[in-house]
Design an enzyme around this catalytic site. Structure first.
Site, PDB file in Angstrom:
ATOM      1  N   ASN A  56      60.744  35.614  36.475  1.00 39.03           N
ATOM      2  CA  ASN A  56      59.885  34.732  35.005  1.00 39.03           C
ATOM      3  C   ASN A  56      60.076  33.411  35.119  1.00 39.03           C
ATOM      4  O   ASN A  56      59.292  32.668  34.784  1.00 39.03           O
ATOM      5  CB  ASN A  56      60.573  35.618  33.878  1.00 39.03           C
ATOM      6  CG  ASN A  56      62.012  35.369  33.972  1.00 39.03           C
ATOM      7  OD1 ASN A  56      62.807  35.585  34.676  1.00 39.03           O
ATOM      8  ND2 ASN A  56      62.507  35.276  32.349  1.00 39.03           N
TER       9      ASN A  56
ATOM     10  N   GLU B   9      73.314  38.041  34.616  1.00 39.00           N
ATOM     11  CA  GLU B   9      72.393  37.830  33.503  1.00 39.00           C
ATOM     12  C   GLU B   9      71.443  38.852  33.515  1.00 39.00           C
ATOM     13  O   GLU B   9      70.600  38.696  34.185  1.00 39.00           O
ATOM     14  CB  GLU B   9      72.041  36.516  33.409  1.00 39.00           C
ATOM     15  CG  GLU B   9      71.473  36.133  32.226  1.00 39.00           C
ATOM     16  CD  GLU B   9      70.394  34.934  32.288  1.00 39.00           C
ATOM     17  OE1 GLU B   9      69.321  34.911  31.415  1.00 39.00           O
ATOM     18  OE2 GLU B   9      70.863  33.864  33.022  1.00 39.00           O
TER      19      GLU B   9
ATOM     20  N   CYS C 273      64.105  36.335  28.758  1.00 39.90           N
ATOM     21  CA  CYS C 273      65.460  37.407  28.483  1.00 39.90           C
ATOM     22  C   CYS C 273      65.887  37.073  27.162  1.00 39.90           C
ATOM     23  O   CYS C 273      66.268  38.002  26.395  1.00 39.90           O
ATOM     24  CB  CYS C 273      66.192  37.162  29.712  1.00 39.90           C
ATOM     25  SG  CYS C 273      66.989  35.716  30.033  1.00 39.90           S
TER      26      CYS C 273
ATOM     27  N   GLU D 273      78.222  31.313  33.020  1.00 38.92           N
ATOM     28  CA  GLU D 273      77.822  30.237  33.874  1.00 38.92           C
ATOM     29  C   GLU D 273      77.707  29.149  33.069  1.00 38.92           C
ATOM     30  O   GLU D 273      77.204  29.092  31.975  1.00 38.92           O
ATOM     31  CB  GLU D 273      76.606  30.580  34.725  1.00 38.92           C
ATOM     32  CG  GLU D 273      76.878  31.730  35.561  1.00 38.92           C
ATOM     33  CD  GLU D 273      76.500  31.766  36.917  1.00 38.92           C
ATOM     34  OE1 GLU D 273      76.378  30.602  37.563  1.00 38.92           O
ATOM     35  OE2 GLU D 273      76.365  32.908  37.632  1.00 38.92           O
TER      36      GLU D 273
END
Length: 495
Positions: A165, A263, A296, A471
């Site tokens: 994406n 993630e 997301c 992160e």
């Protein structure tokens, strides 16, 4: 499809892209290829070489061979090279934007103005951060009269598996700190959008990144990703993608006790309290259709106080109706196509089942018949049961739901009623409510009266099924390094 200049080069939007792997500082061909299909019109834009276990072995071996020299270069030496990488990206923003738009269907205007400049920033910011924070290893803590030196040592070979994406931006979000910390890298790009990773390899080489420090193996998850995640020669594994795939990867990595950074998905809420600025809330809500909802951290569940829900809903529907859906290569397009036919069918299935479960589509609800192909209309659903699939599962497309609540306690309970915990957004006119409610929301990131504000020195990651670890800033280096404590006695020295 643009005709290839030769079997190793695909010309995409006027840009030549090498479709082979990049391993040990050279292009490596495979005897098999896979079709790279553009979501814009479902045409094949490249036939990309497909790696298997042999190419993965070769890439990991190249990374391991390059590691000692790259690590010994030191933070300042690596930072200088990574800043040249950033300059190389900035010089090719238009090429990168055109290729990625054609490859994954995201908006050209977003790439030109935000995404590709952010790619360059990922290298420059982590180079700067590492130089400032890691080049001074004498970070001391008290130790009963003993001196304790805390240092961040490179971990080794980092495997990075990236999503489709935002393939280049999300890859470099991890490549940047991994390289700055002194590791070498093997990247497996997404097979649905693999091309900008190849361009990045060219830029890396031109910037002087030593051979073997950065490697790219193209291919599918089953044939290239699986041997990479199970490889005994990797020391860290970073993955961005779906929860089911993460489970498969975790089992493979567990065999070699490889630390993971994940993630994953989300089912994030947008909470609009009674005292909210309604203009701001509507603006944020309409923004959730960005990238055709293939984000997301999208606020897919909109929870609005009962006193505002009617006006909020009407205004969000009106705002979403104005979004222009079409070819992402046009500057005026707001919503593009979904990434693939398979993904399109998945989104259609989610919406069809939601309507069958009792939801009502106030907007959209199906394909854009005027455009055909993979274009799914922005969809706003109301009235779905609380336990319906559409309320609990991640729908990675231009689909949102709207619910109402009566009390702040109910809003928090509904917001947290998910196994995900990537992000949450809160809109309120009260500083006290902002502090109180944000503290109760179960998410790795909470935005208050804003959305999608991400600083590279701040932690980012998800709770629950949304991921493992954080992160950004020092949190990235916590993962990409082996942290060592050297304890020095105050005595025992020979004068």
């Amino acid at each position: 499809m643009d005709l290839p200049r030769n079997e190793h080069i695909a010309t995409v939007e006027g840009v030549d892209v090498d479709v082979r792997h990049w391993i040990g500082g050279e292009r490596v061909a495979s005897d098999r290829t896979f079709d790279d299909i553009s979501p814009i019109d479902e045409t094949v834009i490249a036939r990309v070489h497909a790696a298997g276990a042999d190419e993965v072995d070769r890439a990991v071996a190249a990374a391991r061979a390059a590691f000692p020299t790259w690590a010994a270069l030191g933070v300042a030496g690596r930072a200088a090279i990574l800043r040249r990488v950033a300059e190389g990206i900035e010089a090719r923003i238009e090429d990168l934007a055109r290729v990625e738009t054609r490859d994954n269907g995201s908006l050209i205007r977003s790439h030109r103005r935000g995404v590709m400049p952010r790619v360059a920033m990922n290298f420059r910011a982590f180079a700067d951060f590492a130089e400032h924070k890691l080049s001074h290893p004498d970070m001391e803590v008290p130790g009963r009269g003993h001196r304790q030196r805390i240092s961040y040592d490179p971990a080794g070979v980092v495997a990075i598996i990236t999503p489709w994406n935002a393939p280049l931006m999300l890859a470099t979000w991890r490549i940047g700190p991994a390289l700055a910390a002194g590791n070498t890298v093997v990247v497996k790009p997404p097979e649905w959008a693999p091309l900008t990773a190849s361009l990045l390899a060219d830029i890396m080489h031109e910037a002087g990144v030593p051979d073997g420090v950065f490697n790219v193996v193209q291919g599918t998850g089953a044939e290239a990703g699986a041997p990479l995640t199970a490889h005994p020669g990797i020391n860290r594994l970073a993955f961005t993608g779906s929860v089911p795939t993460a489970g498969v990867i975790a089992k493979a990595a567990a065999e070699n006790i490889v630390p993971l950074s994940y993630e994953l998905g989300g089912k994030s809420p947008l909470v609009v309290l009674e005292d909210a600025d309604l203009d701001l809330a509507v603006e944020i809500a309409v923004e959730q259709f960005d990238n055709a909802g293939q984000v997301c951290l999208k606020a897919a569940r909109m929870l609005v106080h009962s006193s505002l829900v009617e006006e909020f809903t009407a205004r969000v529907v009106a705002g979403a109706e104005k979004l222009v859906q079409g070819d992402p290569r046009e500057e005026g397009t707001d919503v593009s196509a979904l990434i693939s036919r398979r993904h399109f069918d998945q989104i259609s299935g989610f919406v069809d089942r939601a309507l069958a479960d009792g939801a009502t589509a106030l907007l959209g609800g199906g394909p854009n018949e005027d455009l055909g192909g993979l274009y799914f209309r922005p969809t706003i659903l109301v009235g779905a049961p609380e336990d319906a699939e559409i309320m609990t599962e991640e729908v990675f497309g231009p689909v949102v739901t709207i619910q109402s609540f009566e009390t702040e306690e109910e809003a928090v309970a509904k917001a947290n009623d998910t196994r995900f915990g990537l992000a949450a957004t809160l809109v309120t006119g009260s500083k006290e409510a902002a502090e109180r409610v944000s503290a109760q929301l179960d998410a790795g990131t909470v935005w208050v009266n804003c959305f999608f504000v991400r600083d590279l020195e701040a932690p980012f990651g998800g709770n629950g099924k949304s991921g493992i670890g954080r992160e950004g800033g020092l949190w990235s280096f916590d993962f990409y390094t082996d942290i060592k404590n050297s304890v020095f006695s105050p005595g025992g020295w020979k004068e």
